[in-house]
Scaffold this motif. Structure first.
Motif, PDB file in Angstrom:
ATOM      1  N   TRP A   1      -2.282   6.787 -46.703  1.00 32.69           N
ATOM      2  CA  TRP A   1      -3.312   7.816 -46.864  1.00 32.69           C
ATOM      3  C   TRP A   1      -4.650   7.198 -47.266  1.00 32.69           C
ATOM      4  CZ3 TRP A   1      -3.760  12.953 -45.949  1.00 32.69           C
ATOM      5  CH2 TRP A   1      -4.803  13.645 -46.580  1.00 32.69           C
ATOM      6  N   ASP A   2      -4.604   6.256 -48.196  1.00 32.40           N
ATOM      7  CA  ASP A   2      -5.835   5.619 -48.669  1.00 32.40           C
ATOM      8  C   ASP A   2      -6.508   4.774 -47.598  1.00 32.40           C
ATOM      9  OD1 ASP A   2      -5.498   6.812 -51.123  1.00 32.40           O
ATOM     10  OD2 ASP A   2      -4.565   5.058 -52.056  1.00 32.40           O
TER      11      ASP A   2
ATOM     12  N   ARG B   1      -5.661  12.700 -41.816  1.00 31.74           N
ATOM     13  CA  ARG B   1      -5.644  13.438 -43.073  1.00 31.74           C
ATOM     14  C   ARG B   1      -5.464  14.933 -42.850  1.00 31.74           C
ATOM     15  NH1 ARG B   1      -8.499  10.983 -47.815  1.00 31.74           N
ATOM     16  NH2 ARG B   1      -8.404   8.757 -47.418  1.00 31.74           N
TER      17      ARG B   1
ATOM     18  N   THR C   1       0.885   7.453 -49.982  1.00 31.10           N
ATOM     19  CA  THR C   1      -0.490   7.273 -50.466  1.00 31.10           C
ATOM     20  C   THR C   1      -1.074   5.924 -50.065  1.00 31.10           C
ATOM     21  OG1 THR C   1       0.344   6.547 -52.608  1.00 31.10           O
ATOM     22  CG2 THR C   1      -0.258   8.872 -52.385  1.00 31.10           C
TER      23      THR C   1
ATOM     24  N   TRP D   1       7.027  13.559 -49.875  1.00 30.86           N
ATOM     25  CA  TRP D   1       5.801  12.998 -50.434  1.00 30.86           C
ATOM     26  C   TRP D   1       4.919  12.398 -49.341  1.00 30.86           C
ATOM     27  CZ3 TRP D   1       4.629  13.620 -55.477  1.00 30.86           C
ATOM     28  CH2 TRP D   1       5.672  13.973 -56.339  1.00 30.86           C
TER      29      TRP D   1
END
Length: 136
Positions: free
Chosen positions: A78-79, A18, A75, A72
């Motif tokens: 990322w999650d 992250r 996600t 971008w």
């Protein structure tokens, strides 16, 4: 749910994070970490191009945009990145900051000590000269 292989960049084989290895999506929908994409990009005037190492699709962005602003974050990946990893990094950064502040304060303290001792020498010389002694 993604498997462990999906949580690492296939170019460098490091896990996504992250902080510095953020998973970014090219226009072909393949994902790579930001540092690898930075090494793969080429500037051509006002255009930045990145050729996908998997399918050879060329992603074009404006050169005036930084890479993080142009691509971008994936996600879905990322999650899946553990938030504990972020907490560990925050603690490490806090410790580095505390160490730097401590070092800085100790340096300024030692600098003050040197300055203070220099002032004491100067004033002792002034006092001695005022009493008629000229040893300084």
């Amino acid at each position: 749910m993604l498997c462990d292989e999906d949580l690492e960049c296939i170019v460098c084989c490091h896990q996504y994070t992250r902080s510095d290895r953020i998973p970014r999506i090219l226009h072909c929908k393949h994902t790579f970490c930001a540092p690898c994409l930075g090494r793969l990009c080429k500037m051509d005037g006002v255009i930045r191009t990145i050729t996908c190492p998997m399918c050879r699709w060329i992603t074009c962005t404006r050169a005036s945009l930084a890479l993080p602003g142009a691509l971008w974050v994936n996600t879905e990946i990322w999650d899946q990145i553990p938030k504990v990893q972020q907490v560990k990094q925050d603690v490490t950064e806090d410790l580095k900051d505390a160490k730097a502040q401590l070092l800085k304060s100790s340096l300024s303290f030692s600098g003050q000590s040197v300055f203070k001792s220099t002032l004491q020498k100067v004033f002792s010389c002034v006092l001695l000269q005022g009493q008629g002694m000229t040893d300084c």
